[in-house]
Scaffold this active site. Structure first.
Site, PDB file in Angstrom:
ATOM      1  CB  SER A 137      -0.698  -0.332   1.269  1.00 14.83           C
ATOM      2  OG  SER A 137      -1.545   0.804   0.983  1.00 14.83           O
ATOM      3  CG  ASP A 224      -6.820  -2.480  -3.992  1.00 12.18           C
ATOM      4  OD1 ASP A 224      -6.942  -1.578  -3.274  1.00 12.18           O
ATOM      5  OD2 ASP A 224      -5.407  -2.877  -3.761  1.00 12.18           O
ATOM      6  CG  HIS A 256      -5.903  -1.867  -0.059  1.00  7.37           C
ATOM      7  ND1 HIS A 256      -4.313  -2.029  -0.977  1.00  7.37           N
ATOM      8  CD2 HIS A 256      -4.889  -1.777   0.818  1.00  7.37           C
ATOM      9  CE1 HIS A 256      -4.060  -0.930  -0.748  1.00  7.37           C
ATOM     10  NE2 HIS A 256      -3.757  -0.450   0.503  1.00  7.37           N
TER      11      HIS A 256
END
Length: 283
Positions: A137, A224, A256
């Site tokens: 991320s 995601d 995600h």
């Protein structure tokens, strides 16, 4: 002093934190304490924390598997965790603080190249010719930016960054979307769509050719919201003239950072096996 509006919420990023008009930060997430370092009897992996900079309260966690040969050298993985650049411990420190801290940590690692650094594990067991950057991320975003710095700055003498792993990278597109308020809060000093650090496939496309590694592995997840950002980065890197090899892997039906939320799932195991193969490539 007029304090009538001091309890007014100016930024609400539930379920993580809120920012009040008086500057107060309210952390909503209850479980914010870090897991202490330990010795895992099942895997033989030992961890410990060490301070990089007292001035900036910057520390790193070191991981090492069970060593049977005192002279054994291992590939060095520098992993940068995610969390929208600020969740839990750092919402008081907007970007570019996370970039600068990460670069300072990497330079600290590089100070061990000659075996004379402050951390014995790095001195004795790190193979600096097999160094990898990785992150999930926002950590993947930072890893990318560290690879750019490594490719354009002479700050890592003796360290060869072989590859980089980006798991569900947190980049922006060229237009505002649901994530824009978060990015604008954590990076208030720039126009995010025009900044190469946040939008490498757009504003930062010219920098991609200077990426300081030879191989890149990108993971995206089918459900995601950030999936298209990773795909766009992959396409931009291929077009950039960068001389390395890039691969993208999509996990369908997952969201995600699913591999962190459910690390024992079949898809998480497949993802981990891919990372291990990437690091061990050629050895």
């Amino acid at each position: 002093m007029d304090s009538s509006n001091s309890n007014e919420v100016v930024h609400d990023f539930s379920p993580f934190f809120r920012i009040y008009k008086n500057g107060k930060v309210e952390r909503i997430t209850a479980d914010t304490e870090p897991v202490p370092p330990s010795n895992d009897p099942l895997t033989g992996v030992t961890t410990r924390d060490t301070v990089v900079s007292l001035e900036n309260s910057l520390s790193v966690r070191l991981f090492i598997p069970k060593i049977t040969d005192p002279a054994q050298k291992l590939p060095l993985l520098i992993y940068i965790h995610g969390g929208a650049f600020c969740i839990e411990r750092a919402p008081e420190h907007p970007l570019p603080a996370a970039y600068d801290d990460s670069w300072a940590a990497i330079q600290w690692v590089a100070s061990h190249v000659n075996g004379e650094g402050p951390e014995s594990w790095l001195n004795e067991h790190a193979d600096f010719d097999r160094t990898f950057l990785a992150g999930d991320s926002a950590g993947a975003n930072i890893a990318h930016n560290m690879a750019v710095r490594a490719g354009t700055m002479n700050g890592l003498i003796g360290v060869k960054i072989v590859g980089m792993v980006l798991a569900h990278p947190f980049f922006v597109s060229n237009e505002p979307d649901s994530l824009s308020p978060v990015i604008e809060f954590i990076f208030p000093s720039v126009r995010i769509y025009d900044d190469p650090r946040i939008n490498p496939a757009g504003a930062g496309a010219a920098e991609l050719a200077s990426l300081g590694c030879a191989r890149v592995l990108i993971f995206v997840a089918g459900k995601d919201e950030l999936r298209e950002r990773g795909v766009r980065y992959h396409e931009a890197l291929r077009r950039s003239g960068w001389g390395g090899v890039v691969e993208i892997v999509e996990t369908e039906g997952e969201d995600h950072v699913f591999h962190l939320l459910n690390p024992n799932s079949a898809n998480a195991r497949v993802m981990m096996e891919k990372v291990v193969s990437f690091i061990n490539h050629g050895h």
